[in-house]
Scaffold this motif. Structure first.
Motif, mmCIF file in Angstrom:
data_model
loop_
_atom_site.group_PDB
_atom_site.id
_atom_site.type_symbol
_atom_site.label_atom_id
_atom_site.label_comp_id
_atom_site.label_asym_id
_atom_site.label_seq_id
_atom_site.Cartn_x
_atom_site.Cartn_y
_atom_site.Cartn_z
ATOM 1 N N PRO A 1 0.801 -1.236 0.000
ATOM 2 C CA PRO A 1 0.000 0.000 0.000
ATOM 3 C C PRO A 1 0.829 1.279 0.000
ATOM 4 O O PRO A 1 0.298 2.357 -0.285
ATOM 5 C CB PRO A 1 -0.819 -0.116 1.288
ATOM 6 C CG PRO A 1 0.000 -0.996 2.179
ATOM 7 C CD PRO A 1 0.659 -1.979 1.264
ATOM 8 N N ARG A 2 2.135 1.187 0.327
ATOM 9 C CA ARG A 2 2.961 2.391 0.370
ATOM 10 C C ARG A 2 4.417 2.041 0.107
ATOM 11 O O ARG A 2 4.835 0.890 0.219
ATOM 12 C CB ARG A 2 2.834 3.095 1.721
ATOM 13 C CG ARG A 2 3.213 2.247 2.931
ATOM 14 C CD ARG A 2 2.902 2.998 4.228
ATOM 15 N NE ARG A 2 3.127 2.172 5.405
ATOM 16 C CZ ARG A 2 4.271 2.132 6.087
ATOM 17 N NH1 ARG A 2 5.292 2.885 5.686
ATOM 18 N NH2 ARG A 2 4.401 1.378 7.154
ATOM 19 N N VAL A 3 5.173 3.053 -0.247
ATOM 20 C CA VAL A 3 6.615 2.897 -0.430
ATOM 21 C C VAL A 3 7.250 2.531 0.903
ATOM 22 O O VAL A 3 6.820 2.990 1.963
ATOM 23 C CB VAL A 3 7.215 4.216 -0.963
ATOM 24 C CG1 VAL A 3 8.737 4.161 -0.975
ATOM 25 C CG2 VAL A 3 6.680 4.517 -2.352
ATOM 26 N N LEU A 4 8.272 1.692 0.853
ATOM 27 C CA LEU A 4 8.994 1.282 2.059
ATOM 28 C C LEU A 4 8.039 0.834 3.160
ATOM 29 O O LEU A 4 7.989 1.416 4.246
ATOM 30 C CB LEU A 4 9.876 2.426 2.559
ATOM 31 C CG LEU A 4 10.962 2.907 1.596
ATOM 32 C CD1 LEU A 4 11.575 4.215 2.089
ATOM 33 C CD2 LEU A 4 12.044 1.847 1.460
ATOM 34 N N PRO A 5 7.262 -0.215 2.910
ATOM 35 C CA PRO A 5 6.268 -0.639 3.905
ATOM 36 C C PRO A 5 6.878 -1.124 5.213
ATOM 37 O O PRO A 5 6.179 -1.216 6.222
ATOM 38 C CB PRO A 5 5.520 -1.769 3.188
ATOM 39 C CG PRO A 5 6.486 -2.281 2.174
ATOM 40 C CD PRO A 5 7.257 -1.073 1.720
ATOM 41 N N GLU A 6 8.222 -1.418 5.210
ATOM 42 C CA GLU A 6 8.876 -1.871 6.439
ATOM 43 C C GLU A 6 9.093 -0.737 7.430
ATOM 44 O O GLU A 6 9.315 -0.977 8.617
ATOM 45 C CB GLU A 6 10.246 -2.489 6.130
ATOM 46 C CG GLU A 6 10.237 -3.512 5.026
ATOM 47 C CD GLU A 6 10.557 -2.897 3.682
ATOM 48 O OE1 GLU A 6 11.140 -3.587 2.845
ATOM 49 O OE2 GLU A 6 10.218 -1.716 3.472
ATOM 50 N N LEU A 7 9.064 0.505 6.942
ATOM 51 C CA LEU A 7 9.444 1.647 7.758
ATOM 52 C C LEU A 7 8.245 2.303 8.439
ATOM 53 O O LEU A 7 7.088 2.051 8.105
ATOM 54 C CB LEU A 7 10.146 2.703 6.896
ATOM 55 C CG LEU A 7 11.473 2.335 6.250
ATOM 56 C CD1 LEU A 7 12.078 3.570 5.631
ATOM 57 C CD2 LEU A 7 12.421 1.716 7.242
ATOM 58 N N THR B 1 8.077 10.547 3.525
ATOM 59 C CA THR B 1 9.203 11.361 3.053
ATOM 60 C C THR B 1 9.741 10.827 1.736
ATOM 61 O O THR B 1 9.949 11.574 0.772
ATOM 62 C CB THR B 1 10.328 11.376 4.102
ATOM 63 O OG1 THR B 1 9.862 12.016 5.287
ATOM 64 C CG2 THR B 1 11.547 12.123 3.567
ATOM 65 N N ALA B 2 9.983 9.516 1.668
ATOM 66 C CA ALA B 2 10.501 8.908 0.442
ATOM 67 C C ALA B 2 9.520 9.082 -0.707
ATOM 68 O O ALA B 2 9.903 9.417 -1.835
ATOM 69 C CB ALA B 2 10.800 7.435 0.680
ATOM 70 N N ASP B 3 8.241 8.857 -0.440
ATOM 71 C CA ASP B 3 7.219 8.997 -1.473
ATOM 72 C C ASP B 3 7.198 10.423 -2.008
ATOM 73 O O ASP B 3 7.126 10.645 -3.231
ATOM 74 C CB ASP B 3 5.857 8.610 -0.890
ATOM 75 C CG ASP B 3 4.769 8.577 -1.939
ATOM 76 O OD1 ASP B 3 4.222 9.651 -2.260
ATOM 77 O OD2 ASP B 3 4.462 7.478 -2.454
ATOM 78 N N ARG B 4 7.278 11.398 -1.112
ATOM 79 C CA ARG B 4 7.228 12.789 -1.527
ATOM 80 C C ARG B 4 8.435 13.166 -2.393
ATOM 81 O O ARG B 4 8.285 13.822 -3.438
ATOM 82 C CB ARG B 4 7.173 13.696 -0.296
ATOM 83 C CG ARG B 4 7.070 15.185 -0.643
ATOM 84 C CD ARG B 4 6.915 16.048 0.590
ATOM 85 N NE ARG B 4 8.097 15.998 1.450
ATOM 86 C CZ ARG B 4 8.154 15.358 2.607
ATOM 87 N NH1 ARG B 4 7.091 14.689 3.049
ATOM 88 N NH2 ARG B 4 9.257 15.370 3.339
ATOM 89 N N VAL B 5 9.619 12.739 -1.984
ATOM 90 C CA VAL B 5 10.827 13.058 -2.751
ATOM 91 C C VAL B 5 10.754 12.446 -4.147
ATOM 92 O O VAL B 5 11.068 13.106 -5.150
ATOM 93 C CB VAL B 5 12.086 12.559 -2.007
ATOM 94 C CG1 VAL B 5 13.322 12.673 -2.904
ATOM 95 C CG2 VAL B 5 12.292 13.357 -0.725
ATOM 96 N N LEU B 6 10.337 11.191 -4.230
ATOM 97 C CA LEU B 6 10.245 10.527 -5.528
ATOM 98 C C LEU B 6 9.256 11.241 -6.448
ATOM 99 O O LEU B 6 9.541 11.492 -7.626
ATOM 100 C CB LEU B 6 9.836 9.067 -5.342
ATOM 101 C CG LEU B 6 10.873 8.143 -4.704
ATOM 102 C CD1 LEU B 6 10.253 6.791 -4.382
ATOM 103 C CD2 LEU B 6 12.080 7.960 -5.608
ATOM 104 N N ARG B 7 8.093 11.556 -5.928
ATOM 105 C CA ARG B 7 7.079 12.201 -6.763
ATOM 106 C C ARG B 7 7.509 13.608 -7.182
ATOM 107 O O ARG B 7 7.230 14.041 -8.306
ATOM 108 C CB ARG B 7 5.744 12.248 -6.015
ATOM 109 C CG ARG B 7 5.124 10.862 -5.791
ATOM 110 C CD ARG B 7 3.805 10.951 -5.047
ATOM 111 N NE ARG B 7 3.299 9.651 -4.670
ATOM 112 C CZ ARG B 7 2.541 8.864 -5.439
ATOM 113 N NH1 ARG B 7 2.214 9.267 -6.654
ATOM 114 N NH2 ARG B 7 2.125 7.696 -4.999
#
Length: 459
Positions: free
Chosen positions: A206-212, A219-225
């Motif tokens: 459901p989200r980027v880096l689901p382990e975190l 944060t990672a999702d925002r930077v990538l987009r």
């Protein structure tokens, strides 16, 4: 009297840590031999920077002979472990076979690419588990941009479209670094009008880096987009072909590049040991010993280690665990020879770091969530502290990268057929029909937890 013989199989993070510790703690009591496919220890967390041209390949390859004192290195891959005969049978790089007898054995053979039954993936995708794959990806991506210059807009758009499957650590970092690299390269190339590099990151999670923690994931999702990466959660590849990939939502993406980062599985060698397995990993007790064979220890991705902090569960295949288990295995091997006391494996997570390229990162050392420049500084500082060698050279490459763009050229060192996705030897560029190989574990070390094994939802 003959000195006891300790054999360590695999020089990933677990095996390397065990060898380094035993070279200090047991060198007066035993002979230590390390069996590995290559003469280097691969610092896998910085591999995306090799693909992006930020770091030279040798920066992440730490010499085994140069850093492991009093350890005998044998180049080769383990073919079979004879527990009853206390021997490891191996094949060296020239195809010759040999045998290593042992009194104590440390199995740290790590993991290999995990394949899923998706049509065409084995033929058209490439993984990201070693230097050959990193170098191949850089050449391949550069080649696609160069060929796109002379193509018609439709073909050029396909060449400039890059698909990464798996939004765990590896996939996220590959997409982040390579998007920046292709954006820089596109500025110096006359691509057809309207054609620009396009990156897609897919995962059924459901989200980027689901382990975190969700804050770091955001944060990672925002930077990538913000950089233009198309992040598509709940979506994966249904079929791969020469011309592109069909997604699970039915859409067809024309592309010549499919990077497979859905995770890893334990090295197949552990299946041949003939001892009980749990999820493909060799069952061990809290002291990392194989039940019924107290002279055999296993650690890292190949071992199913009980999690004493969470009874009934196993420690995950992560960076911190492999590094720390290697140290505990060394302590317990030394204790079995009369040097010190053995101890069970326990752990405490101290945080995560995820490098998002440039000065951007996501980190939560000691549970404190960080982003932006501060997270970038913490992440790079962590990697410099964690690396067992080449620190000055890595720092020098980073400094140069801030003032000079990486040269966008093809080296032509690795061909597509030499890095098949289903290879069991991600460190070696094998020729077709060459001998199979088993490799060491390649997670990153503590103190900050970092793993290249996506969660089970990553695909």
């Amino acid at each position: 009297m003959r000195r006891p013989r300790i054999v360590i199989v695999g020089a990933g993070f677990a095996g390397y840590r065990a060898a380094r510790a035993l070279s200090r703690r047991a060198r007066q009591r035993a002979d230590v031999t390390l069996l590995n496919a290559t003469d280097y220890f691969l610092y896998l967390p910085l591999l995306p920077q090799v693909s992006a041209g930020i770091l030279e390949p040798r920066r992440v390859a730490v010499s085994l002979p140069g850093t492991l004192r009093d350890v005998r290195l044998v180049l080769g891959v383990a073919d079979r472990v004879d527990l009853d005969g206390r021997a490891v049978h191996f094949t060296d790089p020239e195809g010759r076979t040999g045998t290593l007898d042992y009194d104590r054995l440390v199995l740290a053979v790590g993991s290999v690419n995990k394949l899923l039954p998706v049509p065409g993936v084995a033929e058209y995708a490439h993984g990201f588990r070693g230097l050959p794959e990193a170098l191949y990806l850089r050449d391949h991506v550069t080649r696609q941009l160069e060929l796109a210059v002379a193509d018609d807009p439709r073909a050029a758009a396909a060449r400039c479209t890059f698909v990464v499957v798996g939004a765990g650590y590896t996939g996220t970092e590959v997409a982040a670094h390579m998007q920046r690299s292709t954006a820089d390269q596109a500025r110096s190339r006359a691509l057809p009008d309207g054609v620009r590099p396009r990156w897609l990151l897919l995962d059924i999670a459901p989200r980027v880096l689901p382990e975190l923690d969700e804050r770091l994931s955001r944060t990672a999702d925002r930077v990538l987009r913000q950089r233009g990466v198309e992040v598509r959660m709940g979506t994966s590849v249904q079929e791969a072909t020469h011309d592109g990939v069909r997604l699970t939502d039915g859409e067809f993406i024309a592309t010549r590049t499919l990077v497979w980062c859905v995770g890893v599985r334990p090295d197949p060698l552990v299946e041949d040991v003939g001892r009980p397995l749990e999820r493909g990993r060799l069952i061990v007790d809290p002291y990392l010993q194989v039940p019924g064979h107290p002279e055999v220890f296993a650690c890292g991705d190949a071992a199913a280690v009980p999690d004493l902090e969470h009874p009934g569960k196993l420690t995950p295949m992560t960076a911190q665990h492999a590094w720390r288990q290697g140290a505990v295995a060394a302590d317990n091997v030394a204790a079995s020879l009369g040097a010190g006391q053995r101890r069970p494996y326990r752990h405490r997570d101290l945080g995560f770091v995820v490098d998002l390229g440039g000065a951007r990162a996501a980190a939560d050392p000691l549970g404190i969530p960080l982003s932006g420049l501060l997270a970038g500084a913490v992440t790079r500082g962590y990697h410099l502290a964690a690396m067992p060698g080449n620190r000055v050279r890595v720092a020098a490459d980073w400094l140069l990268d801030t003032v000079l763009p990486p040269p966008a050229v093809q080296l032509g060192l690795v061909r597509s057929w030499s890095v098949p996705l289903d290879t069991a030897s991600p460190e070696l560029a094998r020729v077709p029909g060459g001998p199979g190989a088993h490799t060491g574990s390649h997670p990153a070390p503590g103190p900050v937890r970092r793993t290249d094994t996506p969660a089970e939802g990553d695909s």
